[in-house]
Design a protein around this motif. Structure first.
Motif, PDB file in Angstrom:
ATOM      1  N   LYS A 257       0.837  -1.192   0.000  1.00 34.04           N
ATOM      2  CA  LYS A 257       0.000   0.000   0.000  1.00 34.04           C
ATOM      3  C   LYS A 257       0.876   1.248   0.000  1.00 34.04           C
ATOM      4  CE  LYS A 257      -3.685   2.476   2.411  1.00 34.04           C
ATOM      5  NZ  LYS A 257      -4.593   2.537   3.567  1.00 34.04           N
ATOM      6  N   ASP A 258       0.682   2.090  -1.000  1.00 31.52           N
ATOM      7  CA  ASP A 258       1.374   3.376  -1.104  1.00 31.52           C
ATOM      8  C   ASP A 258       2.885   3.217  -1.025  1.00 31.52           C
ATOM      9  OD1 ASP A 258      -1.179   4.414  -1.206  1.00 31.52           O
ATOM     10  OD2 ASP A 258      -1.227   4.935   0.916  1.00 31.52           O
ATOM     11  N   MET A 259       3.390   2.212  -1.733  1.00 31.59           N
ATOM     12  CA  MET A 259       4.832   2.000  -1.787  1.00 31.59           C
ATOM     13  C   MET A 259       5.195   1.191  -3.027  1.00 31.59           C
ATOM     14  SD  MET A 259       5.438  -0.833   1.232  1.00 31.59           S
ATOM     15  CE  MET A 259       4.617   0.193   2.444  1.00 31.59           C
ATOM     16  N   ALA A 260       6.496   1.082  -3.256  1.00 31.83           N
ATOM     17  CA  ALA A 260       7.006   0.373  -4.426  1.00 31.83           C
ATOM     18  C   ALA A 260       7.837  -0.825  -3.996  1.00 31.83           C
ATOM     19  CB  ALA A 260       7.851   1.319  -5.276  1.00 31.83           C
ATOM     20  N   LEU A 261       7.890  -1.822  -4.858  1.00 30.42           N
ATOM     21  CA  LEU A 261       8.626  -3.057  -4.579  1.00 30.42           C
ATOM     22  C   LEU A 261       9.457  -3.435  -5.803  1.00 30.42           C
ATOM     23  CD1 LEU A 261       7.244  -6.375  -3.082  1.00 30.42           C
ATOM     24  CD2 LEU A 261       8.318  -6.378  -5.332  1.00 30.42           C
ATOM     25  N   ALA A 262      10.690  -3.847  -5.561  1.00 26.69           N
ATOM     26  CA  ALA A 262      11.545  -4.358  -6.632  1.00 26.69           C
ATOM     27  C   ALA A 262      12.351  -5.532  -6.098  1.00 26.69           C
ATOM     28  CB  ALA A 262      12.480  -3.271  -7.162  1.00 26.69           C
ATOM     29  N   SER A 263      12.555  -6.517  -6.954  1.00 22.32           N
ATOM     30  CA  SER A 263      13.313  -7.703  -6.570  1.00 22.32           C
ATOM     31  C   SER A 263      14.458  -7.929  -7.539  1.00 22.32           C
ATOM     32  CB  SER A 263      12.408  -8.944  -6.551  1.00 22.32           C
ATOM     33  OG  SER A 263      11.395  -8.829  -5.575  1.00 22.32           O
ATOM     34  N   SER A 264      15.498  -8.570  -7.037  1.00 24.05           N
ATOM     35  CA  SER A 264      16.623  -8.948  -7.886  1.00 24.05           C
ATOM     36  C   SER A 264      17.138 -10.292  -7.410  1.00 24.05           C
ATOM     37  CB  SER A 264      17.743  -7.903  -7.811  1.00 24.05           C
ATOM     38  OG  SER A 264      18.769  -8.201  -8.719  1.00 24.05           O
ATOM     39  N   SER A 304       9.935   4.261  -1.315  1.00 23.05           N
ATOM     40  CA  SER A 304       8.916   5.240  -1.691  1.00 23.05           C
ATOM     41  C   SER A 304       8.742   5.332  -3.201  1.00 23.05           C
ATOM     42  CB  SER A 304       9.298   6.620  -1.137  1.00 23.05           C
ATOM     43  OG  SER A 304      10.574   7.020  -1.626  1.00 23.05           O
ATOM     44  N   SER A 305       9.763   4.949  -3.958  1.00 20.05           N
ATOM     45  CA  SER A 305       9.660   4.930  -5.412  1.00 20.05           C
ATOM     46  C   SER A 305      10.245   3.630  -5.934  1.00 20.05           C
ATOM     47  CB  SER A 305      10.383   6.122  -6.038  1.00 20.05           C
ATOM     48  OG  SER A 305      11.772   5.884  -6.131  1.00 20.05           O
ATOM     49  N   CYS A 306       9.782   3.211  -7.102  1.00 15.14           N
ATOM     50  CA  CYS A 306      10.259   1.951  -7.651  1.00 15.14           C
ATOM     51  C   CYS A 306      11.673   2.089  -8.199  1.00 15.14           C
ATOM     52  CB  CYS A 306       9.304   1.465  -8.749  1.00 15.14           C
ATOM     53  SG  CYS A 306       9.374  -0.323  -9.020  1.00 15.14           S
ATOM     54  N   ALA A 307      12.036   3.271  -8.659  1.00 17.64           N
ATOM     55  CA  ALA A 307      13.406   3.489  -9.123  1.00 17.64           C
ATOM     56  C   ALA A 307      14.396   3.264  -7.978  1.00 17.64           C
ATOM     57  CB  ALA A 307      13.559   4.898  -9.692  1.00 17.64           C
ATOM     58  N   ILE A 308      14.065   3.787  -6.802  1.00 20.64           N
ATOM     59  CA  ILE A 308      14.931   3.604  -5.635  1.00 20.64           C
ATOM     60  C   ILE A 308      14.996   2.130  -5.247  1.00 20.64           C
ATOM     61  CG2 ILE A 308      15.179   4.098  -3.175  1.00 20.64           C
ATOM     62  CD1 ILE A 308      14.007   6.876  -3.727  1.00 20.64           C
ATOM     63  N   ALA A 309      13.840   1.477  -5.179  1.00 19.57           N
ATOM     64  CA  ALA A 309      13.800   0.059  -4.821  1.00 19.57           C
ATOM     65  C   ALA A 309      14.586  -0.778  -5.817  1.00 19.57           C
ATOM     66  CB  ALA A 309      12.348  -0.409  -4.738  1.00 19.57           C
ATOM     67  N   ASP A 310      14.432  -0.480  -7.104  1.00 16.78           N
ATOM     68  CA  ASP A 310      15.112  -1.208  -8.169  1.00 16.78           C
ATOM     69  C   ASP A 310      16.625  -1.105  -8.022  1.00 16.78           C
ATOM     70  OD1 ASP A 310      15.275  -2.739 -10.446  1.00 16.78           O
ATOM     71  OD2 ASP A 310      14.524  -1.212 -11.819  1.00 16.78           O
TER      72      ASP A 310
END
Length: 361
Positions: A257-264, A304-310
């Motif tokens: 909710k109201d956040m971004a997720l990235a996996s590697s 907070s952003s997907c770019a940061i998470a990525d």
């Protein structure tokens, strides 16, 4: 009660003045209208029925699935295609005419605001990860056979030769949006952050359209806002088990909710040498230039952003677990889930407290 008292006080003040009666009545009517308007606004409800709008397709070398809820049927396909188009035109190393490809070929290109945003953010994360997130490692990605560039027969001499061009500190951007490189052979590759950035652009588009509830997924990276109003439940997303190389199996479910997720992870992108049979994973250690076949199997980052998470997910795959923990402790806005092998080869998990709270039962 306070509003009623305020109204009574105003009424008494009005009656106690030498204003004509007609003006007193006008003031009373105005306040009645104000209170009536406030009452109407307080009774505004969410839509009685939500419509699930979906767009699916392929972009950025992967697939996407976009869900957005509204009180009617909508189709943002044209806008979605436009976002992917402008991101590709600026940042795709797989398109020869993109800005980044032309820069890598030695052209002077005045880059757009998206390129500048990604470049500036990359510089920040490069510094915060002590260089473990480094978009100039793309030359090594190509050489090891994981990028769009020419593969090289890699040995220690080849690695040492190519590594002299690696380092984001060797690249700057001018106020006129021109890229300056210390060495012409330095190769920029934002693929470890551009996909997340594209999802952020899609989220911004949804916000501008007035959509409050959506779940955006591109190649496994996600942004979730609001909730699944149709089911009256939070958005629930799954994280792949990194030890399953063929097919898919979910490791855990979390609320988003109201956040971004990235996996590697190294579980899907690897190459087997046809002669030696040796396995080469796609994660390149920017400190050494060699492929990283480390104990970390997979990393998922919330931000907070997907770019940061990525970007951080990529960096965490290239470093050891203890260094990863240190960075997470210093960056309170990040939450992470790491799957790794201990010294005995046993599968272990590490979660930040904030991530643990989001795990679905």
């Amino acid at each position: 009660m306070r509003d009623l008292l305020r109204l009574n006080n105003i009424d008494r003040f009005t009656y106690g003045t030498c204003y004509p009666a007609t003006k007193s009545k006008i003031l009373i009517k105005k306040w009645v209208l104000v209170l009536l308007a406030l009452a109407i606004l307080s009774c505004v409800k969410a839509p009685d029925k939500y419509v699930k709008n979906t767009n699916v397709g392929g972009a950025l070398g992967t697939s996407y699935s976009i869900i957005y809820l509204a009180d009617r049927e909508l189709d943002f396909q044209q806008e979605i295609d436009s976002v992917f188009h402008v991101v590709n035109r600026s940042l795709s190393t797989y398109i020869p005419t993109s800005d980044i490809s032309r820069i890598n070929e030695g052209e002077d290109v005045t880059v757009d605001h998206m390129f500048r945003e990604v470049f500036t953010l990359s510089k920040e994360i490069y510094a915060k990860t002590d260089g473990y997130f480094d978009p100039t490692v793309g030359i090594m990605v190509n050489a090891w056979g994981f990028g769009p560039g020419k593969k090289v027969n890699m040995d220690s001499t080849a690695v040492d030769s190519l590594m002299q061009w690696v380092g984001l500190d060797k690249v700057d951007i001018t106020p006129e949006n021109l890229i300056q490189k210390q060495f012409p052979n330095t190769y920029l590759d934002f693929n470890a952050i551009a996909k997340g950035y594209a999802i952020d652009r899609l989220a911004k588009m949804m916000d501008q359209k007035g959509i409050d509830d959506y779940l955006l997924e591109v190649g496994g990276e996600l942004v979730g806002k609001g909730m699944n109003q149709i089911k009256q439940k939070p958005w629930v997303v799954g994280i792949d088990d990194p030890q399953v190389e063929a097919g898919r199996r979910l490791k855990i479910l979390i609320h988003l909710k109201d956040m971004a997720l990235a996996s590697s992870g190294n579980y899907r992108k690897f190459r087997i040498d046809s002669i030696t049979g040796k396995k080469y994973v796609h994660t390149i250690d920017p400190k050494t230039g060699y492929t990283k076949n480390a104990s970390t199997l997979g990393v998922t980052v919330l931000a907070s952003s997907c770019a940061i998470a990525d970007a951080y997910a990529t960096a965490f795959m290239a470093m050891d677990l203890e260094r990863c923990k240190d960075i997470l402790a210093a960056q309170n806005e990040l939450q992470a889930y790491v799957i790794y092998l201990d010294d005995d080869g046993q599968t272990k998990e590490y979660m930040t407290p904030g991530f643990q709270k989001l795990v679905a039962d």
